[in-house]
Scaffold this active site. Structure first.
Site, PDB file in Angstrom:
ATOM      1  N   SER A   1       0.826  -1.204   0.000  1.00  0.00           N
ATOM      2  CA  SER A   1       0.000   0.000   0.000  1.00  0.00           C
ATOM      3  C   SER A   1       0.858   1.251   0.000  1.00  0.00           C
ATOM      4  O   SER A   1       1.808   1.367   0.782  1.00  0.00           O
ATOM      5  CB  SER A   1      -0.926   0.007   1.217  1.00  0.00           C
ATOM      6  N   ASP A   2       0.507   2.168  -0.880  1.00  0.00           N
ATOM      7  CA  ASP A   2       1.089   3.499  -0.829  1.00  0.00           C
ATOM      8  C   ASP A   2       0.580   4.187   0.431  1.00  0.00           C
ATOM      9  O   ASP A   2      -0.568   3.998   0.832  1.00  0.00           O
ATOM     10  CB  ASP A   2       0.673   4.285  -2.078  1.00  0.00           C
TER      11      ASP A   2
END
Length: 1017
Positions: free
Chosen positions: A465-466
């Site tokens: 996940s960013d």
């Protein structure tokens, strides 16, 4: 959403085709990776200046009502008019030549598909082994402003001459990118046929049936294929339309200087050497080397992942041992980034594909689209069914030859058995189940662009996940406030504050240039927005309406503070309010505020205490803004320190709970960000990622650059945070995880996330904050930007997979039972226990409503306690195969028992009716007992309804005279019917024992998974 290149920019020949993979389908294009199409008109075709004089300050005006439809993100992705000709209004205008061209494209796609995949794999290895090429933005970051101007023969005051622009455009092209043209609908429809082995197998069965004279079978199989293609095609088109609704197609203009005069043109018209200007609210139209930067701050979060706006300057960088990263080039402004504060002037050094945005876009286009685990499993199943079909034909023909039967008779029996072995309803049920999953996901705020992606979510084992905009809000928010000897947490429930803290927020609201727009959103510099929102949230009244400013000192990077002076009324004393860095504000303060009537002097120990507390807060990744006030213009009198506010980009609500549940489900969560290491670790600990003490759980982009692929692969087992990363790093991380056998989902919203989104097994983009490029690359789009929606999506995916296994178990057990009966009777030269019409009715049961009802079982709540399915795990597992054999044996043994009992005195119409009814009753029991293990018999009402309807239909075949003649059945006595129902009840009981045993196995597996999760935590 793109414009093709001009012909002079193309290479290769129109007949030298290769097959490249886009986010939606294959596209035919010349081997040079550019597509051979008609030249694209310049931007002036769609927009014109309202005045004949090109040097005006008014934005260009659309020439047609649909001009905006040809443009997307900053007009750098431009679509040629011919590419939009596939709307419903234009479909009837297909000509014979169009059809012939499409057929040729389909043939080329089939012919070169395998060659292309091998070629792409080789090219991918070459790409990953090549060192990154220095981009113009990286190169000119080391040039002084004068050196850069000299290189491009440009002038800061005069700009380029109009006479050289055409030559530069011929050399560099338009400031735009190339993407594959939309595929014709006929090609998309044809691809769903030739890319699916199961569909091809069914087509082959239909052809053979037609040749053998079984027209009914051929028609039924053809209808099954048509339903599959139509449902899948319509659902994916609906998802595409939903995606289009999310895109904001807003043409982007820019201000530039040419011939010494200001002009206002489309950004597409820029060429290297142009001089552009920009201010607050503008998007930078290309990569530029800054020539002037006045308090310039640029939001680069969509490109670098850095939350805070970056302060820019004109100072050239000094070359060191390592090349400067994107976030470190303070003298470069990148295409697509947003100016948050100040103004600037820059020299265009790169346009189109040469920009950093373009490099990322090219990386995304190079990534090969992957097939999901379900697609691979279905392909493997189709191959096995094909082998089984041909094997049966061969065995039956050999046995018939040994028995001396005619060849034609044996071949007809063999083909009938082979067709019966193929569950033609399997693609229908699979497609309908996936489509229902897509609809359910749309109600849960997620748009799924491809049907198989719904199920693939259930096999995800790692989520990369960013941070910015995905795990966090991507907006600065005040979370803590400090006055001497007092530190409080700030949230919506904070209302009781001391005098000093309330004064701190009053200063933050008055010394502030942010404002509320007509939509009710706070607009302005990120720090100002955060302070104003916090002041309004805790009930500080808006005082700027009565405060009359007499002077203002804007913030700049040298003085590091902002001040305003003024009066709240004509009779009041002039007051100066100050905010800025803790060092700059404390330096100007001689007193600190305790209460309205108490402002003691700041002694060295108090100053040290304030500084230490500010440093402690900053070490946790928070940004500290100090506030002070004094009397007189611009603080001529000694200033009084009020306190400081600490702000950061906070986690989204519910993220920590979602991550905890994902960990319990055996899904690893990894955070990837462009932020600094300490900031990333602070957020990771807060949201509950598995972070060890110290920095052992974090890798930086610099460390990644020094590691080989094997070293990175080994490190992935203990790392859960990656900091200071670039798009290339993200792709390397995804590749390393996939090499470990993980099914990787990548979430993100920025341009920098797009290549990794496409490379991952499942790409997930944000719908609100996501850029158009990220949405285009993703498989799933979260409409509400809620990370928790991923949890629901994974639960839905796991539930769908188990439902597919349930109806697959039922269909295969029915097929195996029918095959076994017919084969045994053929081998032993017995009368056929089932006639052709009875076999047709059984096929309807196998492929019809009861089987489709198994696809809508409610999701088992316990499904999230089971580990993710392995990437190479087949859909037909050992347990599923055992269930198929158990169900088939129950049907075969029960039917043979009745068949043998009735055959003792010869096989009459009644005896065959008994055998047929036994098979149907036992098959309906199999349908009921192949539902989900946790699904009660009344939970799936559709299944109960369809089974009841099938039971009534079977009674109709027995007792309705008209049906008796068609199916050659005979009415049964009530005693016979009771015997058959008792046999079905015994089968139901044995199935229940099997279900209880499977539930115990699942519980043991869930306990084992939970134990492993606890050990990892």
């Amino acid at each position: 959403m793109a414009a093709p290149k001009d012909k002079k920019r193309q290479s290769g020949h129109s007949h030298n085709y290769s097959v490249g993979t886009t986010s939606t389908a294959y596209s035919l294009r010349p081997a040079s990776t550019t597509q051979h199409r008609e030249p694209s008109p310049p931007a002036s075709t769609y927009f014109m200046n309202p005045d004949p004089d090109p040097y005006n300050d008014r934005p260009p005006v659309p020439t047609t009502d649909d001009a905006g439809a040809h443009f997307a993100y900053s007009t750098t992705l431009r679509r040629h008019p011919h590419d939009l000709a596939l709307s419903p209004d234009t479909l009837p205008h297909f000509t014979l030549e169009d059809t012939r061209t499409t057929a040729q494209k389909i043939w080329h796609a089939i012919r070169y598909q395998q060659w292309s995949l091998l070629s792409q794999r080789d090219h991918a290895d070459e790409r990953h082994s090549k060192p990154p090429v220095e981009t113009p933005a990286a190169r000119y970051a080391y040039y002084t402003p004068q050196d850069a101007l000299s290189h491009f023969r440009s002038s800061q005051t005069e700009g380029l001459s109009s006479g050289v622009v055409h030559g530069l455009r011929d050399r560099y092209g338009y400031n735009e990118f190339d993407v594959a043209a939309p595929e014709p609908l006929l090609l998309k429809f044809a691809k769903t046929i030739y890319e699916s082995p199961l569909i091809l197998l069914l087509l082959g069965s239909a052809v053979v049936s037609a040749l053998m004279g079984n027209i009914d079978d051929a028609v039924s199989i053809g209808l099954a294929i048509l339903i599959v293609l139509t449902v899948g095609f319509v659902q994916e088109r609906r998802s595409e339309k939903s995606l289009e609704a999310l895109n904001k197609l807003v043409p982007h203009h820019c201000h530039l200087v040419r011939d010494g005069r200001p002009a206002h043109l489309l950004a597409n018209e820029l060429v290297p050497g142009d001089i552009v200007t920009f201010s607050v609210g503008d998007r930078v139209p290309s990569d530029v080397r800054l020539l002037e930067a006045v308090d310039l701050e640029v939001d680069e979060s969509s490109l670098t992942g850095e939350t805070r706006a970056v302060s820019k300057s004109t100072n050239a960088l000094t070359r060191g041992a390592h090349a400067a990263g994107l976030a470190d080039r303070t003298c470069i402004a990148y295409m697509g980034t947003l100016v948050r504060n100040g103004r600037g002037t820059g020299l265009v050094v790169a346009t189109g594909a040469q920009t950093e945005f373009g490099v990322i876009f090219a990386m995304m286009q190079d990534v090969e689209e992957k097939r999901t685990a379900l697609q691979l499993s279905m392909d493997e199943l189709a191959k096995r069914l094909s082998a089984l079909s041909f094997g049966i034909i061969g065995v039956i023909c050999v046995v018939g030859w040994i028995q001396g039967r005619p060849w034609l008779e044996m071949f007809t029996i063999g083909v009938s058995l082979a067709v019966a072995a193929i569950p033609e309803g399997l693609p229908i049920v699979t497609t309908v189940t996936l489509a229902l999953g897509v609809l359910r996901m749309s109600h849960r705020k997620a748009i799924v662009k491809k049907l198989p992606s719904v199920e693939a979510l259930g096999s995800v084992s790692v989520i990369c996940s960013d941070k910015t905009g995905t795990l966090t809000k991507n907006e600065q928010t005040v979370t803590e406030a400090y006055a001497v000897d007092e530190l409080v947490q700030v949230d919506a429930a904070t209302t009781k504050l001391s005098s000093a803290l309330r004064k701190t927020f009053e200063i933050g609201a008055i010394c502030n240039n942010a404002f509320r727009n007509e939509e009710g959103n706070t607009v302005g510099q990120a720090t100002d927005v955060a302070l104003l929102n916090a002041a309004l949230a805790i009930g500080v009244a808006e005082q700027r309406t009565t405060f009359v400013r007499t002077s203002e000192k804007p913030f700049n990077s040298e003085q590091k503070f902002m001040s305003v002076s003024g009066r709240s009324s004509p009779e009041a004393r002039e007051v100066c309010y100050l905010k800025g860095s803790i060092e700059a504000v404390l330096e100007r303060c001689k007193f600190y505020l305790v209460a309205d009537d108490s402002t003691p002097a700041i002694d060295p120990s108090t100053r040290t205490l304030i500084t230490a507390r500010a440093e402690s807060v900053a070490s946790r990744g928070l940004r500290v803004i100090a506030m002070a006030y004094g009397f007189g213009s611009n603080g001529t009198a000694p200033m009084v320190f009020a306190g400081f506010a600490a702000m950061r980009d906070p986690p989204r609500p519910g993220v920590a709970d979602s991550i905890a549940q994902l960990h319990q489900a055996g899904v690893q969560v990894i955070m990837i960000t462009g932020d600094a290491e300490q900031t990333a670790l602070a957020i990771a600990r807060e949201i509950g990622l598995r972070v060890q003490p110290g920095t052992s759980s974090c890798l930086t982009g610099t460390a990644l650059d020094s590691m080989s692929k094997s070293q990175l692969r080994e490190a992935m087992g203990s790392v859960s945070v990656f900091a200071r990363t670039t798009p290339r790093h993200k792709m390397a991380i995804v590749e390393a995880l996939q090499s470990r056998g993980a099914v990787v989902a990548m979430t993100g919203d920025g341009v920098n996330d797009a290549p990794a989104l496409k490379m991952a097994d499942i790409g997930i983009s944000m719908g609100k904050s996501g850029t158009d490029v990220a949405k285009e690359a993703a498989d799933v789009i979260l409409v509400d930007d809620n990370f928790g929606t991923i949890l629901a999506a994974i639960e839905e995916g796991k539930g769908i997979f188990h439902n597919i296994q349930n109806f697959l178990s039922f269909q295969l057990s029915t097929a195996v039972a029918a095959l076994s009966l017919i084969t045994l009777s053929t081998f032993f030269r017995l009368s056929n226990p089932l006639n052709a019409m009875e076999i047709l009715f059984i096929n309807i049961l196998m492929d019809g409503p009861p089987s489709q009802s198994l696809g809508v079982d409610p999701v088992d709540p316990a499904v999230m306690r089971r580990p993710p399915r392995g990437k190479d795990e087949e859909i037909i597992t050992r347990r599923l195969l055992a269930r198929v054999l158990f169900s088939a044996c129950m049907i075969v043994f029960g039917t043979l028992f009745v068949y043998a009992y009735e055959l003792s005195d010869g096989l009459s119409a009644r005896d065959q009716t008994m055998t047929f009814t036994t098979f149907v009753f036992l098959d309906l029991v199999s349908a009921l007992q192949n539902r989900g293990l946790s699904c009660g018999i009344l939970h799936n009402r559709m299944l109960l309804t369809t089974v009841s309807a099938s039971f009534c239909a079977q009674l109709g075949l027995i007792y309705v005279p008209f049906m008796q003649r068609i199916f050659q059945t005979q009415s049964l006595e009530s005693r016979d019917l009771m015997h058959l129902l008792a046999l079905a009840g015994a089968s139901f009981s044995l199935h229940e024992v099997r279900r209880r045993y499977e539930r115990r196995l699942n519980a043991e597996q869930a306990t084992s998974t939970f134990t492993r999760v606890e050990e990892l935590a």
